[in-house]
Design a protein around this motif. Structure first.
Motif, short mmCIF file in Angstrom:
data_model
loop_
_atom_site.label_atom_id
_atom_site.label_comp_id
_atom_site.label_asym_id
_atom_site.label_seq_id
_atom_site.Cartn_x
_atom_site.Cartn_y
_atom_site.Cartn_z
N VAL A 224 0.85 -1.19 0.00
CA VAL A 224 0.00 0.00 0.00
C VAL A 224 0.89 1.24 0.00
CG1 VAL A 224 -1.83 -1.20 1.25
CG2 VAL A 224 -0.11 0.09 2.53
N PRO A 225 0.34 2.41 -0.39
CA PRO A 225 1.13 3.64 -0.32
C PRO A 225 1.59 3.92 1.11
CG PRO A 225 -0.86 3.97 -1.63
CD PRO A 225 -1.00 2.63 -0.98
N LEU A 226 2.85 4.31 1.25
CA LEU A 226 3.43 4.52 2.58
C LEU A 226 4.12 5.87 2.64
CD1 LEU A 226 4.30 3.45 5.40
CD2 LEU A 226 6.33 2.49 4.27
N ARG A 227 3.83 6.60 3.72
CA ARG A 227 4.50 7.88 4.00
C ARG A 227 5.22 7.75 5.33
NH1 ARG A 227 2.82 12.96 6.55
NH2 ARG A 227 4.07 14.69 5.70
N VAL A 228 6.48 8.14 5.36
CA VAL A 228 7.30 8.05 6.57
C VAL A 228 7.73 9.44 7.00
CG1 VAL A 228 9.42 7.15 7.61
CG2 VAL A 228 8.14 5.75 5.96
N VAL A 229 7.48 9.76 8.25
CA VAL A 229 7.93 11.03 8.84
C VAL A 229 8.83 10.68 10.02
CG1 VAL A 229 7.25 13.19 9.92
CG2 VAL A 229 5.79 12.17 8.16
N ALA A 230 10.10 11.04 9.92
CA ALA A 230 11.04 10.67 10.98
C ALA A 230 12.16 11.70 11.05
CB ALA A 230 11.64 9.28 10.70
N PRO A 231 12.63 12.00 12.26
CA PRO A 231 13.74 12.94 12.42
C PRO A 231 15.06 12.28 12.05
CG PRO A 231 13.16 12.04 14.55
CD PRO A 231 12.18 11.47 13.56
N ALA A 232 16.09 13.10 11.88
CA ALA A 232 17.42 12.58 11.59
C ALA A 232 18.11 12.06 12.86
CB ALA A 232 18.28 13.67 10.95
N GLU A 233 17.52 12.32 14.01
CA GLU A 233 18.11 11.92 15.30
C GLU A 233 18.27 10.40 15.38
OE1 GLU A 233 17.07 12.35 20.10
OE2 GLU A 233 15.70 13.11 18.57
#
Length: 223
Positions: A131-140
């Motif tokens: 399925v379509p996937l969106r990832v939001v994550a910091p560089a930390e």
């Protein structure tokens, strides 16, 4: 409202089928204990070390052999076609072995996770999701054991999704000394698989039901 996903607990009720005076069955190990958390951390560090040995050792050595064989091939005379074909076949086999080593290395501990963290590693996995996937994550960075547990918890959950399902969003954020990961758009029933990966490090999993899908939220202590 989120409710924590817990392993089944009989609440200490007596087993009517167990004879009186018999030794009771063993209770589940407390996966949140300090000793267990350290054992789980050591487990992830061993996995990381093995992955580095495969990725930086055996894989690099095989990669170096392939061009060296190409040099030898060019040095052959025109009447040595049989040897040239044997070298071509050997190069093909080395490419296959190298690909398999890289796949094994990724399943032990993804090199990109080691090098760049959760965001890039989860984005790389997106191509394997139905399925379509969106990832939001910091560089930390959050430490190899926490990142490893979260990565496999999330990817194993995503691998269960079937084509045609709603889009999924994975959001990674820090709240003080806790890493919070939310999977929005996934069935709540997959929370058990997620919990099995993070519980050993003191992680907790909550679920929120939704129409046709839900949200799974992971909270795991981090440095």
């Amino acid at each position: 409202m989120c409710t924590p996903a817990q392993w089944p607990d009989d609440g200490g009720a007596a087993d009517p089928e167990r004879p009186a005076g018999s030794v009771p069955s063993s209770r589940p190990v407390d996966l949140g204990s300090v000793g267990t958390r350290q054992a789980v951390r050591d487990h992830w560090l061993r996995r990381l070390g093995l992955q580095r040995r495969l990725h930086d050792g055996a894989s690099l050595q095989i990669s170096a052999l392939v061009p060296r064989l190409g040099v030898v091939r060019k040095q052959l005379s025109d009447d040595e076609d049989g040897v040239r074909l044997s070298i071509d076949d050997l190069q093909d086999q080395l490419h296959t072995v190298l690909q398999e080593l890289r796949e094994v290395s990724r399943e032990i501990y993804p090199p990109l996770l080691d090098q760049a963290g959760l965001g890039p590693a989860l984005c790389e996995f997106a191509d394997r999701v139905a399925v379509p996937l969106r990832v939001v994550a910091p560089a930390e960075r959050f430490g190899p054991e926490v990142e490893g547990a979260v990565y496999f918890a999330v990817t194993q959950c995503l691998a269960l999704l079937e084509a045609g399902g709603p889009p999924v969003e994975v959001v990674v954020r820090r709240e003080g000394k806790v890493l919070v990961v939310s999977l929005d758009g996934v069935p709540a029933r997959h929370a058990v698989q997620v919990l099995s990966q993070v519980q050993g490090l003191g992680g907790q999993v909550g679920v929120a039901e939704g129409p046709g899908s839900g949200t799974i939220t992971v909270r795991i202590p981090c440095a």
